[in-house]
Design a protein around this motif. Structure first.
Motif, PDB file in Angstrom:
ATOM      1  N   LYS A 158       0.825  -1.212   0.000  1.00  0.00           N
ATOM      2  CA  LYS A 158       0.000   0.000   0.000  1.00  0.00           C
ATOM      3  C   LYS A 158       0.857   1.259   0.000  1.00  0.00           C
ATOM      4  N   THR A 159       1.985   1.212   0.703  1.00  0.00           N
ATOM      5  CA  THR A 159       2.869   2.376   0.735  1.00  0.00           C
ATOM      6  C   THR A 159       3.484   2.627  -0.633  1.00  0.00           C
ATOM      7  N   MET A 160       3.927   1.571  -1.312  1.00  0.00           N
ATOM      8  CA  MET A 160       4.520   1.739  -2.642  1.00  0.00           C
ATOM      9  C   MET A 160       3.474   2.236  -3.635  1.00  0.00           C
ATOM     10  N   LEU A 161       2.273   1.691  -3.568  1.00  0.00           N
ATOM     11  CA  LEU A 161       1.201   2.162  -4.450  1.00  0.00           C
ATOM     12  C   LEU A 161       0.855   3.611  -4.138  1.00  0.00           C
ATOM     13  N   GLY A 162       0.794   3.933  -2.843  1.00  0.00           N
ATOM     14  CA  GLY A 162       0.469   5.291  -2.440  1.00  0.00           C
ATOM     15  C   GLY A 162       1.495   6.302  -2.897  1.00  0.00           C
ATOM     16  N   LEU A 163       2.759   5.908  -2.942  1.00  0.00           N
ATOM     17  CA  LEU A 163       3.811   6.803  -3.404  1.00  0.00           C
ATOM     18  C   LEU A 163       3.542   7.237  -4.838  1.00  0.00           C
ATOM     19  N   MET A 164       2.943   6.351  -5.616  1.00  0.00           N
ATOM     20  CA  MET A 164       2.617   6.674  -7.003  1.00  0.00           C
ATOM     21  C   MET A 164       1.282   7.394  -7.136  1.00  0.00           C
ATOM     22  N   GLY A 165       0.581   7.570  -6.031  1.00  0.00           N
ATOM     23  CA  GLY A 165      -0.707   8.245  -6.068  1.00  0.00           C
ATOM     24  C   GLY A 165      -1.890   7.303  -6.158  1.00  0.00           C
ATOM     25  N   ILE A 166      -1.637   6.000  -6.028  1.00  0.00           N
ATOM     26  CA  ILE A 166      -2.732   5.015  -6.080  1.00  0.00           C
ATOM     27  C   ILE A 166      -3.157   4.702  -4.649  1.00  0.00           C
ATOM     28  N   SER A 167      -4.209   5.365  -4.192  1.00  0.00           N
ATOM     29  CA  SER A 167      -4.671   5.206  -2.818  1.00  0.00           C
ATOM     30  C   SER A 167      -5.963   4.413  -2.715  1.00  0.00           C
ATOM     31  N   ASP A 168      -6.632   4.184  -3.846  1.00  0.00           N
ATOM     32  CA  ASP A 168      -7.863   3.385  -3.871  1.00  0.00           C
ATOM     33  C   ASP A 168      -7.450   1.922  -4.024  1.00  0.00           C
ATOM     34  N   VAL A 169      -7.284   1.230  -2.899  1.00  0.00           N
ATOM     35  CA  VAL A 169      -6.730  -0.129  -2.903  1.00  0.00           C
ATOM     36  C   VAL A 169      -7.649  -1.089  -2.164  1.00  0.00           C
ATOM     37  N   ASP A 170      -8.042  -2.159  -2.818  1.00  0.00           N
ATOM     38  CA  ASP A 170      -8.791  -3.249  -2.188  1.00  0.00           C
ATOM     39  C   ASP A 170      -7.865  -4.448  -2.022  1.00  0.00           C
ATOM     40  N   VAL A 171      -8.030  -5.175  -0.919  1.00  0.00           N
ATOM     41  CA  VAL A 171      -7.212  -6.354  -0.655  1.00  0.00           C
ATOM     42  C   VAL A 171      -8.109  -7.559  -0.435  1.00  0.00           C
ATOM     43  N   VAL A 172      -7.840  -8.631  -1.159  1.00  0.00           N
ATOM     44  CA  VAL A 172      -8.518  -9.911  -0.966  1.00  0.00           C
ATOM     45  C   VAL A 172      -7.506 -10.878  -0.371  1.00  0.00           C
ATOM     46  N   PHE A 173      -7.806 -11.392   0.801  1.00  0.00           N
ATOM     47  CA  PHE A 173      -6.914 -12.328   1.468  1.00  0.00           C
ATOM     48  C   PHE A 173      -7.422 -13.759   1.303  1.00  0.00           C
ATOM     49  N   ALA A 174      -6.518 -14.664   0.961  1.00  0.00           N
ATOM     50  CA  ALA A 174      -6.776 -16.101   1.028  1.00  0.00           C
ATOM     51  C   ALA A 174      -5.699 -16.651   1.953  1.00  0.00           C
ATOM     52  N   GLU A 175      -6.065 -16.942   3.201  1.00  0.00           N
ATOM     53  CA  GLU A 175      -5.069 -17.295   4.216  1.00  0.00           C
ATOM     54  C   GLU A 175      -5.300 -18.688   4.786  1.00  0.00           C
ATOM     55  N   GLY A 176      -4.261 -19.205   5.422  1.00  0.00           N
ATOM     56  CA  GLY A 176      -4.334 -20.532   6.005  1.00  0.00           C
ATOM     57  C   GLY A 176      -4.360 -21.632   4.962  1.00  0.00           C
ATOM     58  N   LEU A 177      -3.766 -21.353   3.801  1.00  0.00           N
ATOM     59  CA  LEU A 177      -3.866 -22.296   2.687  1.00  0.00           C
ATOM     60  C   LEU A 177      -3.040 -23.557   2.899  1.00  0.00           C
ATOM     61  N   ASN A 178      -2.129 -23.529   3.860  1.00  0.00           N
ATOM     62  CA  ASN A 178      -1.348 -24.726   4.192  1.00  0.00           C
ATOM     63  C   ASN A 178      -1.770 -25.323   5.531  1.00  0.00           C
ATOM     64  N   MET A 179      -2.959 -24.974   5.980  1.00  0.00           N
ATOM     65  CA  MET A 179      -3.432 -25.404   7.300  1.00  0.00           C
ATOM     66  C   MET A 179      -4.564 -26.425   7.189  1.00  0.00           C
ATOM     67  N   GLY A 180      -4.456 -27.295   6.202  1.00  0.00           N
ATOM     68  CA  GLY A 180      -5.449 -28.348   6.033  1.00  0.00           C
ATOM     69  C   GLY A 180      -6.393 -28.059   4.882  1.00  0.00           C
ATOM     70  N   ASP A 181      -6.939 -29.139   4.319  1.00  0.00           N
ATOM     71  CA  ASP A 181      -7.798 -29.010   3.142  1.00  0.00           C
ATOM     72  C   ASP A 181      -9.054 -28.185   3.411  1.00  0.00           C
ATOM     73  N   ALA A 182      -9.664 -28.387   4.566  1.00  0.00           N
ATOM     74  CA  ALA A 182     -10.912 -27.678   4.871  1.00  0.00           C
ATOM     75  C   ALA A 182     -10.668 -26.171   4.942  1.00  0.00           C
ATOM     76  N   GLN A 183      -9.596 -25.780   5.637  1.00  0.00           N
ATOM     77  CA  GLN A 183      -9.272 -24.359   5.744  1.00  0.00           C
ATOM     78  C   GLN A 183      -8.938 -23.771   4.376  1.00  0.00           C
ATOM     79  N   ARG A 184      -8.160 -24.514   3.588  1.00  0.00           N
ATOM     80  CA  ARG A 184      -7.794 -24.028   2.252  1.00  0.00           C
ATOM     81  C   ARG A 184      -9.020 -23.824   1.377  1.00  0.00           C
TER      82      ARG A 184
END
Length: 202
Positions: A158-184
């Protein structure tokens, strides 16, 4: 007019990379939606070398005074800058490697974060020159880090994008992908749904 979207992928795992799964889903949904034009840059398949003094010196030399070697070095960054400027939306598909971003993606940022090109220094600090663009970060992680002190990756991006003037940033997280099949499976399902909503808003 179609929304021009630049999709940058950075997984060393190719089609086995979970961040690439997020990127592929985004591209498929955008294509199906229509009205969205997606260009893809894979900074692993088309890797850039680490930035060095010769390339930096080429940027700092006036264009009409560059040697042939300097012209070739400057062309790397100039091509990436032209590509970035020509798109409305930047989508970064980013795996987490050792709590940070892939070095290949950092090498890309090193070419597009250029003073006088995507930001400039003023008396009150740096000013971004790419205002009006938006960014989407598709973050794939083996563990669960979002919102913790271990997630230095998101603020960095976000800081690097903001330096260029890109402040409209959405983040999609996919986490715990190595924590078992159900979590993934659950994490990917939620991430895909979030991507669908973002594509609908383009």
């Amino acid at each position: 007019m179609a929304t021009r979207t630049l999709l940058v992928t950075s997984s060393v795992l190719g089609e086995n990379g979970q961040s690439n799964a997020l990127a592929n889903h985004f591209q498929q949904q955008a294509t199906a939606r229509g009205g969205v034009e997606v260009s893809h840059r894979d900074v692993v398949a088309n890797a850039l070398p680490h930035l060095d003094i010769e390339e930096l010196g080429a940027w700092q030399t006036p264009a009409d005074e560059r040697s042939d070697a300097q012209k070739a070095l400057a062309a790397r960054s100039d091509e990436l800058l032209a590509e970035l400027r020509s798109h409305d939306v930047l989508v970064l598909a980013v795996p987490m490697y050792n709590l940070g971003i892939p070095s290949q993606l950092k090498a890309w940022f090193d070419r597009v974060l250029r003073a006088g090109e995507t930001f400039r220094y003023t008396e009150t600090g740096p000013q971004g020159l790419l205002e009006g663009k938006r960014a989407i970060i598709l973050a794939a992680r083996g563990g669960q880090y979002a919102g913790t002190e271990f997630d230095s990756q998101t603020p960095h991006l976000k800081t690097m994008l903001g330096l260029m003037g890109i402040s409209d940033v959405d983040v999609v997280f996919a986490e715990g992908l190595n924590m078992g099949d159900a979590q993934r499976d659950s994490a990917l399902k939620e991430a895909f749904q979030a991507i669908d909503q973002l594509v609908d808003g383009l």
